[in-house]
Design an enzyme around this catalytic site. Structure first.
Site, short mmCIF file in Angstrom:
data_model
loop_
_atom_site.label_atom_id
_atom_site.label_comp_id
_atom_site.label_asym_id
_atom_site.label_seq_id
_atom_site.Cartn_x
_atom_site.Cartn_y
_atom_site.Cartn_z
N HIS A 1 3.31 39.45 -58.41
CA HIS A 1 2.62 38.61 -57.40
C HIS A 1 3.30 37.25 -57.35
CE1 HIS A 1 -0.57 36.19 -55.56
NE2 HIS A 1 -1.08 37.32 -55.13
N CYS B 1 2.42 38.63 -51.01
CA CYS B 1 1.16 37.93 -50.73
C CYS B 1 1.42 36.83 -49.72
CB CYS B 1 0.55 37.36 -52.02
SG CYS B 1 -0.98 36.44 -51.71
N HIS C 1 -0.81 41.71 -49.90
CA HIS C 1 -2.04 40.92 -49.78
C HIS C 1 -1.88 40.11 -48.51
CE1 HIS C 1 -2.78 40.40 -54.42
NE2 HIS C 1 -2.87 41.65 -54.03
N ASP D 1 -6.77 39.59 -48.36
CA ASP D 1 -6.81 38.78 -49.59
C ASP D 1 -8.07 37.93 -49.55
OD1 ASP D 1 -5.94 37.91 -52.02
OD2 ASP D 1 -4.01 37.20 -51.35
N HIS D 2 -8.03 36.77 -50.13
CA HIS D 2 -9.23 35.93 -50.16
C HIS D 2 -9.84 35.78 -48.76
CE1 HIS D 2 -6.82 33.70 -53.48
NE2 HIS D 2 -7.07 34.95 -53.78
N TYR E 1 -13.89 35.95 -52.76
CA TYR E 1 -14.07 37.40 -52.85
C TYR E 1 -15.45 37.87 -52.40
CZ TYR E 1 -9.48 37.95 -54.81
OH TYR E 1 -8.12 37.98 -54.97
C1 CS2 Z 1 -5.04 35.82 -56.51
C2 CS2 Z 1 -4.56 36.12 -57.91
O1 CS2 Z 1 -4.04 37.32 -54.98
C3 CS2 Z 1 -5.04 36.91 -55.50
O2 CS2 Z 1 -6.12 37.33 -55.17
O3 CS2 Z 1 -6.33 35.38 -56.52
O4 CS2 Z 1 -5.60 35.99 -58.82
C4 CS2 Z 1 -3.88 37.44 -58.13
O5 CS2 Z 1 -4.83 38.45 -58.28
C5 CS2 Z 1 -3.03 37.45 -59.36
O6 CS2 Z 1 -2.20 36.33 -59.38
C6 CS2 Z 1 -2.17 38.68 -59.46
O7 CS2 Z 1 -1.68 38.83 -60.75
MN MN Z 2 -2.58 37.42 -53.41
#
Ligand code: CS2
Ligand code: MN
Length: 366
Positions: A207, A245, A272, A317-318, A331
């Site tokens: 990531h 991501c 993501h 993602d978020h 989340y």
């Molecule tokens: C982030 C990270 O992508 C996300 O949702 O919030 O917490 C991610 O899960 C980690 O960095 C992956 O190892």
């Molecule tokens: Mn991410």
């Protein structure tokens, strides 16, 4: 592509598998054993339990996020070999249950980093916010304290509590670690782990750093196209893959996200997708997924994934916190479900443009 949704597990998430199952198109949950301390082997029985729970709702468990990396591996300490062995064993245990992708990150000390977890937006919703000026002015300890106070009912998503109990010691240990050292330590780890992952049919998917630049003087090595190319070349194995991501890489507008997808499409195992809205002073907020709501070319990214025949896993993602939902920062159920639908709409438009509008008439027997 296969649409998935992150789930923190029974009793550890405000969202149920039943709710996830009802979001159109979701094929699997992205999960982890969040209570197993970093560096310990994930027990087979615990893995089996989650797989069974998800199966009851016809959701697959093929993507794990994350099996976190012990700081001793990142620091290249002699004790790293022990933690690499336990990592390999966890991969073997996961592979027994059909896990195909393991997402992880190689960020020193912190995982993702924000200054506000519930920053109010114009429409009354709240979202995660990175105040660039605040980060420059505060010590890491002050910012972490601020984040924890901001946090309500859950632990910070993705963060291991162990990392935060001993901030000063960790900072001291990283004082002499350069980006070159950190990349060497990542390469050492991947050279050990990728052959095992290959045997297990698992893709390791790193990531990107979030935000994609150094904070508090810590080294970061997954910030941009150049970094990604370097780490993928360092260990040329199909098991050495990428989590693309958009929100993390998009924390720096100099990153051309469509170009990154086109350049590394065959190594992207997991995506993501989310949007962020940038401000002139370098700050950014996690906006809704729609292209007009932020600064990132979300539909361009989906087009590029489609054009490259992406058949990996993807998740919204978020999200923002909307409709008064009480949830983990980033989340919640509602905004991520909206995100999943937006991404699938963009994907389906691509399918339509490519294949033409075939009339669809399917019927099921009652
Ligand atoms: C982030 C990270 O992508 C996300 O949702 O919030 O917490 C991610 O899960 C980690 O960095 C992956 O190892
Ligand atoms: Mn991410």
């Amino acid at each position: 592509m296969q649409m998935t949704f992150r789930w923190y597990g029974e009793g550890n998430d405000s969202i149920t598998l039943k709710q996830i199952r009802q979001i159109p198109g979701i094929k699997g949950v992205v999960w982890a054993l969040h209570d197993v301390p970093v560096g310990e082997v994930w027990p087979v029985e615990r893995i089996e339990e989650v797989v069974k729970q998800a199966k009851e709702y016809e959701l697959n468990t093929e993507v794990v996020e994350s099996v976190n990396i012990h700081e001793d591996i990142k620091l290249g300490l002699p004790t790293r070999d022990h933690y690499i062995q336990t990592y390999k064993q966890t991969l073997k245990n996961l592979s027994q249950f059909g896990v195909k992708v393991v997402c992880y990150n190689f960020m020193p000390v912190f995982d993702w980093f924000r200054t506000d977890l519930f920053k109010e937006m114009e429409d009354g919703s709240t979202a995660l916010f990175f105040d660039a000026q605040k980060v420059l002015a505060l010590t890491p300890e002050q910012v972490v304290k601020n984040m924890e106070e901001n946090q309500k009912d859950f632990t910070l998503p993705g963060w291991e509590p162990e990392r935060l109990t001993d901030l000063q010691r960790l900072f001291d240990l990283y004082k002499d670690i350069t980006e070159v050292d950190l990349l060497e330590n990542l390469t050492y780890f991947l050279k050990e782990v990728c052959p095992v992952a290959e045997e297990c049919g698992i893709k390791m998917a790193i990531h990107p750093d979030d935000p994609p630049f150094s904070i508090f003087g810590l080294p970061r090595i997954v910030k941009n196209k150049e970094d990604i190319g370097r780490l993928l070349r360092a260990v040329d194995s199909p098991a050495n893959g990428l989590t693309f991501c958009s929100g993390s890489l998009g924390g720096n507008l100099a990153n051309d996200l469509v170009d990154i997808v086109n350049s590394f499409a065959d190594r992207i195992a997991f995506a993501h997708i989310r949007n962020v809205k940038h401000f002139e002073d370098g700050s950014f907020i996690e906006s809704a997924h729609r292209v007009e709501d932020g600064s990132l070319p979300i539909t361009g990214i989906i087009n590029a994934l489609h054009e490259n025949g992406f058949d990996g896993y993807i998740r919204p993602d978020h999200g923002r916190h909307i409709w008064d939902e009480v949830c983990r920062p980033g989340y919640g159920l509602y905004d991520r479900a909206l995100g999943a639908m937006y991404l699938q709409g963009a994907w389906d438009t691509n399918v339509l443009l490519k294949n033409g509008a075939a009339p669809k008439k399917t019927m099921q027997t009652v």
